[in-house]
Design a protein around this motif. Structure first.
Motif, PDB file in Angstrom:
ATOM      1  N   SER A   1       0.844  -1.186   0.000  1.00 46.14           N
ATOM      2  CA  SER A   1       0.000   0.000   0.000  1.00 46.14           C
ATOM      3  C   SER A   1       0.884   1.242   0.000  1.00 46.14           C
ATOM      4  CB  SER A   1      -0.902   0.002   1.232  1.00 46.14           C
ATOM      5  OG  SER A   1      -1.539   1.245   1.391  1.00 46.14           O
ATOM      6  N   ARG A   2       0.470   2.250  -0.722  1.00 45.44           N
ATOM      7  CA  ARG A   2       1.258   3.491  -0.733  1.00 45.44           C
ATOM      8  C   ARG A   2       1.360   4.088   0.664  1.00 45.44           C
ATOM      9  NH1 ARG A   2       1.176   8.277  -5.215  1.00 45.44           N
ATOM     10  NH2 ARG A   2       1.557  10.026  -3.856  1.00 45.44           N
ATOM     11  N   SER A   3       0.338   3.877   1.471  1.00 40.59           N
ATOM     12  CA  SER A   3       0.367   4.386   2.845  1.00 40.59           C
ATOM     13  C   SER A   3       1.453   3.714   3.674  1.00 40.59           C
ATOM     14  CB  SER A   3      -0.993   4.192   3.514  1.00 40.59           C
ATOM     15  OG  SER A   3      -1.334   2.823   3.590  1.00 40.59           O
ATOM     16  N   TYR A   4       1.892   2.527   3.264  1.00 44.63           N
ATOM     17  CA  TYR A   4       2.986   1.835   3.950  1.00 44.63           C
ATOM     18  C   TYR A   4       4.253   2.681   3.898  1.00 44.63           C
ATOM     19  CZ  TYR A   4       6.612  -1.730   4.763  1.00 44.63           C
ATOM     20  OH  TYR A   4       7.696  -2.429   5.241  1.00 44.63           O
ATOM     21  N   VAL A   5       4.395   3.460   2.831  1.00 42.57           N
ATOM     22  CA  VAL A   5       5.548   4.339   2.681  1.00 42.57           C
ATOM     23  C   VAL A   5       5.274   5.702   3.298  1.00 42.57           C
ATOM     24  CG1 VAL A   5       7.119   5.425   1.024  1.00 42.57           C
ATOM     25  CG2 VAL A   5       6.212   3.134   0.565  1.00 42.57           C
ATOM     26  N   THR A   6       4.137   6.311   2.950  1.00 40.25           N
ATOM     27  CA  THR A   6       3.875   7.686   3.376  1.00 40.25           C
ATOM     28  C   THR A   6       3.593   7.816   4.865  1.00 40.25           C
ATOM     29  OG1 THR A   6       1.550   7.418   2.724  1.00 40.25           O
ATOM     30  CG2 THR A   6       3.054   8.344   1.085  1.00 40.25           C
TER      31      THR A   6
ATOM     32  N   LEU B   1       7.580  14.008   6.638  1.00 39.33           N
ATOM     33  CA  LEU B   1       8.334  14.862   5.724  1.00 39.33           C
ATOM     34  C   LEU B   1       8.465  14.225   4.341  1.00 39.33           C
ATOM     35  CD1 LEU B   1      11.202  16.329   7.931  1.00 39.33           C
ATOM     36  CD2 LEU B   1       9.372  17.593   6.789  1.00 39.33           C
ATOM     37  N   VAL B   2       8.709  12.923   4.307  1.00 44.26           N
ATOM     38  CA  VAL B   2       8.777  12.219   3.028  1.00 44.26           C
ATOM     39  C   VAL B   2       7.416  12.240   2.345  1.00 44.26           C
ATOM     40  CG1 VAL B   2       9.117   9.959   1.952  1.00 44.26           C
ATOM     41  CG2 VAL B   2      10.716  10.751   3.692  1.00 44.26           C
ATOM     42  N   ALA B   3       6.352  12.041   3.135  1.00 37.96           N
ATOM     43  CA  ALA B   3       4.993  12.065   2.583  1.00 37.96           C
ATOM     44  C   ALA B   3       4.680  13.431   1.980  1.00 37.96           C
ATOM     45  CB  ALA B   3       3.981  11.725   3.674  1.00 37.96           C
ATOM     46  N   ALA B   4       5.093  14.502   2.654  1.00 29.50           N
ATOM     47  CA  ALA B   4       4.849  15.855   2.145  1.00 29.50           C
ATOM     48  C   ALA B   4       5.618  16.095   0.854  1.00 29.50           C
ATOM     49  CB  ALA B   4       5.242  16.881   3.202  1.00 29.50           C
ATOM     50  N   ASP B   5       6.843  15.570   0.773  1.00 30.21           N
ATOM     51  CA  ASP B   5       7.645  15.733  -0.438  1.00 30.21           C
ATOM     52  C   ASP B   5       7.008  14.990  -1.608  1.00 30.21           C
ATOM     53  OD1 ASP B   5      10.166  16.673  -1.689  1.00 30.21           O
ATOM     54  OD2 ASP B   5      10.558  14.533  -1.903  1.00 30.21           O
ATOM     55  N   ILE B   6       6.497  13.788  -1.360  1.00 32.71           N
ATOM     56  CA  ILE B   6       5.816  13.025  -2.404  1.00 32.71           C
ATOM     57  C   ILE B   6       4.566  13.754  -2.870  1.00 32.71           C
ATOM     58  CG2 ILE B   6       4.534  10.896  -2.882  1.00 32.71           C
ATOM     59  CD1 ILE B   6       6.498   9.451  -1.023  1.00 32.71           C
ATOM     60  N   GLN B   7       3.812  14.304  -1.922  1.00 32.35           N
ATOM     61  CA  GLN B   7       2.588  15.021  -2.265  1.00 32.35           C
ATOM     62  C   GLN B   7       2.888  16.257  -3.106  1.00 32.35           C
ATOM     63  OE1 GLN B   7      -0.488  14.072  -1.827  1.00 32.35           O
ATOM     64  NE2 GLN B   7      -1.321  15.933  -2.782  1.00 32.35           N
TER      65      GLN B   7
ATOM     66  N   MET C   1      12.042   6.522  -3.518  1.00 26.70           N
ATOM     67  CA  MET C   1      12.279   7.099  -4.841  1.00 26.70           C
ATOM     68  C   MET C   1      10.945   7.474  -5.481  1.00 26.70           C
ATOM     69  SD  MET C   1      14.178   5.370  -8.119  1.00 26.70           S
ATOM     70  CE  MET C   1      13.865   6.020  -9.763  1.00 26.70           C
ATOM     71  N   PRO C   2      10.593   8.765  -5.513  1.00 25.69           N
ATOM     72  CA  PRO C   2       9.372   9.197  -6.204  1.00 25.69           C
ATOM     73  C   PRO C   2       9.633   9.326  -7.699  1.00 25.69           C
ATOM     74  CG  PRO C   2      10.072  10.756  -4.478  1.00 25.69           C
ATOM     75  CD  PRO C   2      11.231   9.876  -4.812  1.00 25.69           C
ATOM     76  N   VAL C   3       8.681   8.876  -8.520  1.00 27.71           N
ATOM     77  CA  VAL C   3       8.829   8.927  -9.972  1.00 27.71           C
ATOM     78  C   VAL C   3       7.599   9.615 -10.562  1.00 27.71           C
ATOM     79  CG1 VAL C   3       9.173   7.599 -12.084  1.00 27.71           C
ATOM     80  CG2 VAL C   3      10.108   6.749  -9.922  1.00 27.71           C
ATOM     81  N   GLU C   4       7.782  10.805 -11.111  1.00 23.53           N
ATOM     82  CA  GLU C   4       6.667  11.524 -11.715  1.00 23.53           C
ATOM     83  C   GLU C   4       6.363  10.914 -13.077  1.00 23.53           C
ATOM     84  OE1 GLU C   4       7.120  15.846 -11.351  1.00 23.53           O
ATOM     85  OE2 GLU C   4       8.484  15.473  -9.680  1.00 23.53           O
ATOM     86  N   VAL C   5       5.092  10.518 -13.282  1.00 26.04           N
ATOM     87  CA  VAL C   5       4.714   9.705 -14.438  1.00 26.04           C
ATOM     88  C   VAL C   5       3.867  10.507 -15.422  1.00 26.04           C
ATOM     89  CG1 VAL C   5       3.613   7.561 -15.190  1.00 26.04           C
ATOM     90  CG2 VAL C   5       4.732   7.668 -12.947  1.00 26.04           C
ATOM     91  N   ASP C   6       4.264  10.456 -16.696  1.00 28.57           N
ATOM     92  CA  ASP C   6       3.507  11.109 -17.770  1.00 28.57           C
ATOM     93  C   ASP C   6       2.167  10.408 -17.975  1.00 28.57           C
ATOM     94  OD1 ASP C   6       5.410  13.024 -18.391  1.00 28.57           O
ATOM     95  OD2 ASP C   6       6.445  11.736 -19.821  1.00 28.57           O
TER      96      ASP C   6
END
Length: 251
Positions: A161-166, A171-177, A205-210
């Protein structure tokens, strides 16, 4: 692992022996300036990486200066994690005092491979909404290998689940958001999250997806095999296969 048959390998030089890889020719992969959103073109210019956190990149010193006020909290937080990890006694959880530094270097060198693996694991070309629900967890084991590009092996891959990371780190969650909102403003589907973990040390590692209409990467069910192959052989020259109206190409 998948046993699906494909007429084309998933990457350029897939079948080349590991000894044929020139480790000095590092592939930096697809990077986005964290201030202006410009995409890196390695053939014409190299982005600079933040020396504090070693995870954020910029197209110019001006962009780095402009972004410092918003980047400062996550940068200092990441740098503190690096320093704290180095102070831990060597043991099963910390097999090397520089483990956190090695893991960040691994993530940087394999950024294209890891981003592609996350894209495939989350099936984002067929189900873009998965980007908001799931994340890819890549578990690594540490090797005391003479070749610095072969310090890690893939112990396992899991969809979580993405929540497992965020939920682990605000602070990491805010950066991803923040990246998520920027990506959507630019027409993308959002930010895919890949968590790389070795023992008690992890790297997000956040990856912005087209949008899917702009993604030419082929859908591959053998992504875990490909990930394992390139990591185990210490190769950082991964170039994914893409099929476009002009034909098949790599990169």
């Amino acid at each position: 692992m998948s046993t699906a048959y494909y007429s084309q390998p998933a990457a350029a030089n897939y079948y080349a022996p590991a000894s044929a890889h020139v480790t000095s020719q590092k592939q930096r992969g697809y990077r986005i300036c964290d201030q202006c959103g410009a995409a890196e073109n390695p053939s014409t210019s190299r982005f600079r990486m933040c020396g504090g956190c070693m995870t954020t990149q910029y197209c110019s010193p001006d962009c780095q200066k402009m972004h410092w006020s918003s980047h400062k909290p996550i940068c200092q937080h990441t740098a503190a994690q690096l320093a704290g990890a180095k102070q831990q006694p060597v043991g099963p959880a910390y097999p090397d005092e520089n483990l956190a530094k090695h893991l960040r270097k691994f993530t940087s060198l394999h950024s294209t491979l890891l981003g592609w693996s996350g894209f495939q694991a989350l099936q984002l070309k067929r189900m873009p909404a998965n980007v908001r629900q799931h994340a890819l967890l890549v578990e690594l084991s540490y090797n005391s290998h003479a070749d610095p590009n072969r310090r890690f092996s893939v112990a396992g891959t899991h969809l979580v689940s993405r929540s497992y990371v965020t939920d682990r780190d605000p602070l990491v969650a805010a950066d991803i958001q923040r990246r998520e909102e920027r990506c959507r403003r630019n027409g993308g589907i959002g930010t895919a999250v890949v968590l790389i973990q070795c023992g008690s040390i992890s790297q997000v590692m956040p990856v912005e997806v087209d949008p899917p209409s702009k993604i030419s990467w082929d859908v591959r069910e053998d992504w875990a095999e490909v990930l394992h192959h390139f990591v185990e052989s210490g190769r950082t020259d991964f170039k994914p296969i893409s099929t476009s109206p002009r034909g098949i190409h790599y990169g």
